[in-house]
Scaffold this active site. Structure first.
Site, PDB file in Angstrom:
ATOM      1  N   ASP A  13       5.978 -15.704   9.995  1.00 11.94           N
ATOM      2  CA  ASP A  13       6.091 -14.309  10.441  1.00 11.94           C
ATOM      3  C   ASP A  13       7.045 -13.603   9.486  1.00 11.94           C
ATOM      4  O   ASP A  13       7.660 -14.238   8.624  1.00 11.94           O
ATOM      5  CB  ASP A  13       6.652 -14.274  11.875  1.00 11.94           C
ATOM      6  N   GLU A 157      15.101  -7.748  15.987  1.00 10.14           N
ATOM      7  CA  GLU A 157      15.832  -8.415  14.907  1.00 10.14           C
ATOM      8  C   GLU A 157      17.349  -8.249  15.086  1.00 10.14           C
ATOM      9  O   GLU A 157      18.135  -9.037  14.592  1.00 10.14           O
ATOM     10  CB  GLU A 157      15.399  -7.870  13.535  1.00 10.14           C
ATOM     11  N   HIS A 191       7.043 -10.040  17.898  1.00  7.73           N
ATOM     12  CA  HIS A 191       8.420  -9.743  18.312  1.00  7.73           C
ATOM     13  C   HIS A 191       8.450  -9.261  19.777  1.00  7.73           C
ATOM     14  O   HIS A 191       9.488  -9.338  20.423  1.00  7.73           O
ATOM     15  CB  HIS A 191       9.023  -8.635  17.434  1.00  7.73           C
TER      16      HIS A 191
HETATM   17  N1  DGL Z   1       6.005  -9.903  14.211  1.00  8.09           N
HETATM   18  C1  DGL Z   1       5.114  -9.243  13.362  1.00  8.09           C
HETATM   19  C2  DGL Z   1       3.844  -8.785  14.006  1.00  8.09           C
HETATM   20  O1  DGL Z   1       3.367  -9.500  14.870  1.00  8.09           O
HETATM   21  C3  DGL Z   1       5.693  -8.348  12.294  1.00  8.09           C
HETATM   22  C4  DGL Z   1       6.580  -7.256  12.724  1.00  8.09           C
HETATM   23  C5  DGL Z   1       7.181  -6.536  11.531  1.00  8.09           C
HETATM   24  O2  DGL Z   1       7.734  -7.207  10.667  1.00  8.09           O
HETATM   25  O3  DGL Z   1       7.069  -5.305  11.504  1.00  8.09           O
HETATM   26  O4  DGL Z   1       3.259  -7.792  13.659  1.00  8.09           O
END
Ligand code: DGL
Length: 273
Positions: A13, A157, A191
């Site tokens: 990720d 984050e 996330h």
């Molecule tokens: N966790 C990721 C997703 O599922 C990326 C989020 C990001 O870095 O903007 O899209």
């Protein structure tokens, strides 16, 4: 006995979001060894162009392939939206599962009295229409309401979930979904399960199921490894090796808080040098 069964599963990720997938996989497949890559130097992905996300995704795929993984789990919806086909082509015979197919599957398994699904995700994921395509490929008449929620990734984050700031931001983003009559709401960013409790509380009384694709992709991984005779037969707990592209100290604190355990040393890897 298939010797490849001892090989690790590669999961990646942009940052800590994919740990929601790691958690679910370790629950479903405790003896599997896992190699995780979080691209902490370049997070967030969701506000970047599809071409850039694709380039990053292929660099990480190369890194994992060099570590002789037996399966790749794309634990990032933005990457799935940008580079699904390219990653699969790149991996050749190594199987790949991704969170968009997992989220779609889980949502379509739910009751669908109102025939409508909500999707929240990054700007890249929502802008690409990837969920619309994958849901409509199976059920063409579904009503789908999507919304980009770009502030949620930086909040996650920062470790700012389950607090009053995330509450306020979620209320603002989810207002439309509270009014709409949807059967389920797909958390179309890995996330977002960090906010699942708060999201469920906000949708409380709406009879809307909140879909976490992490659980679904873990189930799919188990099924795939079983079919291919690739389940790790070891009796002890699998190894969890974690790599990031920047600042492991910060990642380590967040990851340990989220996974609820002390982690081994996290290594920094530069993908571009
Ligand atoms: N966790 C990721 C997703 O599922 C990326 C989020 C990001 O870095 O903007 O899209």
């Amino acid at each position: 006995m298939n010797k490849r069964a001892y090989a690790p599963i590669g999961i990646f990720d942009s940052g800590i979001g994919g740990l929601t997938v790691v958690n679910a996989v370790r629950e479903a497949l405790p003896s599997e060894n896992i190699i995780y890559f979080g691209d902490t130097a370049r997070v967030p992905y969701g506000i970047k162009s599809i071409d850039t996300i694709r380039e990053y995704a292929l660099e990480i795929t190369d890194f994992l392939l060099k570590r002789d993984i037996k399966l790749i789990l794309v634990a990032c919806n933005s990457v799935s939206a940008a580079a699904n086909n390219e990653i699969r082509r790149h991996c050749g015979a190594i199987p790949v599962l991704d969170v968009v197919e997992a989220g779609t599957k889980a949502a379509l398994e739910q009751d669908s009295e109102r025939n409508s699904i909500g999707v929240i995700g990054t700007l890249a994921t929502v802008g690409s229409g990837t969920y619309e395509k994958s849901i409509r490929a199976i059920q063409p008449n579904k009503k789908i309401y999507s919304k980009a929620c770009p502030l949620l990734v930086p909040l996650a984050e920062e470790g700012w979930y389950n607090n009053e700031v995330s509450e306020l931001v979620l209320k603002k983003y989810l207002d439309d979904f509270i009014k709409l009559n949807i059967d389920s709401l797909i958390l179309g960013c890995t996330h977002y399960p960090l906010f699942k409790m708060q999201i469920e509380e906000l949708l409380n009384g709406r009879d809307t199921i909140v879909i976490d694709s992490a659980l679904s992709i873990a189930g799919m991984a188990k099924e795939l490894l079983t079919t291919k005779n690739l389940l790790n037969p070891a009796h002890e707990k699998g190894r969890f090796d974690c790599f990031v592209s920047d600042k492991p100290q910060r990642f380590q604190a967040l990851a340990e808080r989220f996974l609820g355990e002390k982690l081994n040393k996290i290594e920094i890897i530069s993908l571009t040098s």
